[in-house]
Design an enzyme around this catalytic site. Structure first.
Site, short mmCIF file in Angstrom:
data_model
loop_
_atom_site.label_atom_id
_atom_site.label_comp_id
_atom_site.label_asym_id
_atom_site.label_seq_id
_atom_site.Cartn_x
_atom_site.Cartn_y
_atom_site.Cartn_z
N ASP A 1 -17.73 -72.38 -27.05
CA ASP A 1 -17.89 -73.37 -25.95
C ASP A 1 -19.19 -73.95 -26.26
OD1 ASP A 1 -15.47 -72.17 -25.08
OD2 ASP A 1 -16.32 -71.45 -23.29
N HIS B 1 -18.20 -64.35 -22.51
CA HIS B 1 -17.23 -64.77 -21.26
C HIS B 1 -16.04 -63.90 -21.50
CE1 HIS B 1 -19.73 -68.49 -20.22
NE2 HIS B 1 -20.31 -67.33 -19.47
N HIS C 1 -19.02 -65.64 -27.75
CA HIS C 1 -19.99 -65.48 -26.60
C HIS C 1 -19.07 -64.42 -25.70
CE1 HIS C 1 -17.37 -68.74 -25.35
NE2 HIS C 1 -17.89 -68.52 -23.94
N HIS D 1 -11.51 -74.22 -26.79
CA HIS D 1 -10.81 -74.84 -25.68
C HIS D 1 -10.09 -76.10 -26.15
CE1 HIS D 1 -11.71 -71.88 -22.68
NE2 HIS D 1 -13.05 -71.83 -23.02
N ASP E 1 -12.87 -64.77 -21.21
CA ASP E 1 -11.88 -65.48 -22.00
C ASP E 1 -12.19 -65.67 -23.44
OD1 ASP E 1 -13.97 -67.24 -21.41
OD2 ASP E 1 -12.61 -68.96 -21.17
N HIS E 2 -13.11 -65.06 -23.85
CA HIS E 2 -13.42 -64.95 -25.46
C HIS E 2 -13.59 -63.51 -25.79
CE1 HIS E 2 -14.12 -69.46 -25.88
NE2 HIS E 2 -14.13 -69.41 -24.54
N HIS F 1 -24.69 -72.69 -23.39
CA HIS F 1 -23.56 -72.30 -22.71
C HIS F 1 -23.84 -70.76 -22.11
CE1 HIS F 1 -19.43 -72.46 -21.01
NE2 HIS F 1 -19.19 -71.29 -21.80
#
Length: 303
Positions: free
Chosen positions: A179, A102, A100, A217, A104-105, A156
């Site tokens: 996530d 975001h 996705h 995570h 941090d990905h 998400h």
């Protein structure tokens, strides 16, 4: 490689916004090795290396031994990915699998593409940087002998994709859930509804029960403490929490889990079970999902 300890902010700018951005970056570097790097062999021809990143993220390096091709899932730390690939010798990184958009990905996509030429970047959302192939539900493709199927799991984020991987020589399938599904938990509903997450959990539950689950995570201990709160008499939950705490005490990742286990101890995959519905005070799986997620959002486990 050991974690770096940053102890001084004397040289940071005075402006609060700039200080915040730099301190966030320093914390990310400091925690970029929150877990030991480990290998998971799925067959004689396919291996998965678990790479920790940022405070609690995981990246996954998949290698196909026959074709010498590799793919990376959510490469937020491109330098670490490149070092891992180079350490293998003779392996060529060809593919990025982005779950996705975001940061941090997907935040490392552009830098990785600038350093490794001709990468194919898959994803399901136009907000994903450097994406070259947009996926929809059920799309399939190959990386060497690895067969990849896209599972669209919106909630998400609206464009979230899980990647289900099989191959002719694969002992057990693997699914990379970003996530959406965590060990013992699920992601927050930032762009979706309880009905969508219930649908996603149901779709994942239908996979081969031996399927290994690689999530985005390291949230396992916190998730399982909530699971114990929901089902205090569920021995599978209690045992899994004890096992996860031992793994984390040794700085070892708690991934992968498997679908069979998630159905035993993950309350978000057990919304149709009477014990979970009793906790939520309803007899509907979607309403139970909504109740659990709202409760988990503010849950603080007892020390």
């Amino acid at each position: 490689m050991s974690c770096l300890a940053w102890r001084s902010s004397a040289l940071l700018p005075r402006h609060r916004k700039h200080r915040h951005l730099i301190l966030s970056g320093l914390r990310a570097v400091r925690r970029s090795c929150h877990s030991n790097s480990t290998w998971s062999r799925h067959s004689s021809d396919m291996r998965i290396q678990i790479l920790s990143a940022l405070d609690d993220n995981y990246m996954y390096l998949l290698t196909d031994e026959k074709s010498k091709q590799a793919a990376i899932v959510d490469p937020v730390d491109p330098d670490k990915v490149i070092a891992a690939v180079n350490s293998l010798g003779g392996i060529r990184l060809t593919t990025v699998l982005t779950t996705h958009h975001h940061w941090d990905h997907a935040g490392g996509n552009e830098k990785l593409c600038s350093k490794v030429k001709d990468l194919t970047v898959y994803g399901g959302d136009d907000r994903i940087p450097a994406m070259t192939k947009k996926l929809k539900q059920g799309d399939t493709f190959k990386i060497g002998d690895m067969h990849v199927r896209a599972m669209h799991t919106p909630c998400h984020t609206s464009g979230h994709i899980c990647y289900y991987i099989t191959s002719p020589s694969l002992d057990t399938p693997a699914v990379f859930t970003g996530d959406t599904l965590f060990v013992g938990g699920c992601g927050r509903f930032f762009e979706g509804t309880a009905e969508q997450m219930e649908h996603a959990m149901s779709a994942l539950a239908q996979l081969d029960p031996t399927t290994k689950v690689y999530c985005g995570h390291e949230y396992t201990v916190s998730n399982l403490k909530f699971a114990v709160h929901v089902e205090p008499d569920n021995k599978d939950v209690v045992d899994k929490l004890a096992s996860a705490e031992a793994q984390r005490a040794a700085s070892n990742p708690t991934v992968p889990s498997d679908i069979r286990g998630e159905l035993l101890y993950n309350p978000f995959m057990r919304t149709s079970f009477p014990s979970v519905q009793k906790h939520a005070g309803c007899d509907d799986s979607i309403k139970t999902m909504e109740y659990l997620r709202e409760e988990k959002n503010s849950f603080k486990p007892k020390l």
